[in-house]
Design an enzyme around this catalytic site. Sequence first.
Site, mmCIF file in Angstrom:
data_model
loop_
_atom_site.group_PDB
_atom_site.id
_atom_site.type_symbol
_atom_site.label_atom_id
_atom_site.label_comp_id
_atom_site.label_asym_id
_atom_site.label_seq_id
_atom_site.Cartn_x
_atom_site.Cartn_y
_atom_site.Cartn_z
ATOM 1 N N ASN A 318 -16.205 -26.672 24.128
ATOM 2 C CA ASN A 318 -15.677 -25.835 25.198
ATOM 3 C C ASN A 318 -16.778 -25.169 26.015
ATOM 4 O OD1 ASN A 318 -12.945 -26.346 24.620
ATOM 5 N ND2 ASN A 318 -12.957 -24.829 22.982
ATOM 6 N N HIS A 320 -19.077 -23.046 25.191
ATOM 7 C CA HIS A 320 -19.531 -21.692 24.891
ATOM 8 C C HIS A 320 -20.147 -21.691 23.501
ATOM 9 C CE1 HIS A 320 -15.312 -20.809 23.216
ATOM 10 N NE2 HIS A 320 -16.116 -20.750 22.192
ATOM 11 N N CYS A 355 -21.186 -15.760 25.723
ATOM 12 C CA CYS A 355 -22.455 -15.954 26.427
ATOM 13 C C CYS A 355 -22.641 -17.435 26.708
ATOM 14 C CB CYS A 355 -23.628 -15.396 25.612
ATOM 15 S SG CYS A 355 -23.979 -16.277 24.089
#
Length: 423
Positions: A318, A320, A355
């Site tokens: 995904n 991330h 992040c």
Amino acid sequence: MVASAAAAASSLFPVPSPSGDAKSDKLGRGSASLAGIKSKSASSGALQVKANTHAPPKINGTSVGYATPAEVVKHEVEGPSQPPPRTFINTLPDWSVLLAAITTIFLAAEKQWTMLDWKTKRPDMLIDPFGLGRIVQDGFVFRQNFSIRSYEIGADRSASIETLMNHLQETALNHVKTAGLLGDGFGSTPEMSKRNLIWVVTRMQVLVDRYPTWGDVVQVDTWVTGSGKNGMRRDWLIRDCRTGETLTRASSVWVMMNKLTRRLSKIPEEVRSEIEPYFLNSDPVVPEDSRKLLKLDDDSADHIRKGLTPRWNDLDVNQHVNNVKYINWILESAPLAILESHELSSMTLEYRRECGKDSVLQSLTAVSGNGIGTMGSAGGIECRHLLRLEEGAEIVRGRTEWRPKSSNNFGGGFPGQIPAGNA
């Protein structure tokens, strides 16, 4: 022209001589060589066959050569050698081939039953012979075993917290896959995939009673239930496969986020109808820690580690950072003396934002409890943690509790004793 045709026919089908010679009536008499047969017309119009006979060659006094026409004709007259008489033994089929076919069919049918029709009438009835896990308790709990590998243990000879967290994540995804709800996302259902929705964790609590060691086999159970209006709770229970001893308990809360906008989303009714049939109505396996996680800053932190950056391998499908990686970053600022003399016994994390691959992070830790100066005592240590972006935005807040390591982890010494190198 008629004579030529008759000659060709007579070479294949011998014609008896008009003189009625008895010898010419018998097929294959004489020692004529097949390669040396010649034919010519007789004055009476009949076709005569003349054979050139040759003595068989000899090598070192031994006759060699092809079989004579008489021998060939005799073999043809007598016919091929007869097979041995049929008995009860040689009429039996090849049972090994039949057994192999039955075994292959049975394994294929069992695999299909495991993956497609797992919701059984009796709990603990379905077993997956391929080691990919199985559904138990009427389809509400997923169970999978893991063997602790040599590369999954640390310097204290036990599995790391990262290893346990990876087992939790693996069973969660396999649960969705085995239930037939895996879409094209990382744990997303088909309806979630249509809407570009993914699961993200907001809170995680872990209690470790004992860490497994190299060669141990652990059994991981996981199940899900609702959490509020727009959340889902997933629990795990890790036990020693041989003794049944509870090793680790973990509970987490998940919400949905749009993969494109990176914003949180409500659970659509279509998605709710997919997942609610698998909710198990149960209390959290870990009692909720209601204590507030206090914020850390440069003044309240005892240790700060700067310049942490994600690597490409830290990203999941995904795009991330994997939530297990956050735990490693949090422990980057933990004092080495604590890591060497104590082991993590509990952990509470609150995930506040994600992040990206270009982020630069800082890890902050504040030590409380007995403090570093008294780590040789039998008491535990509590730490507060903060993982933030370099510009100050919070990523994860956390709290960890540590207990002294047992003497077995050092190969000798006393509980809570600091290794001589750090005394």
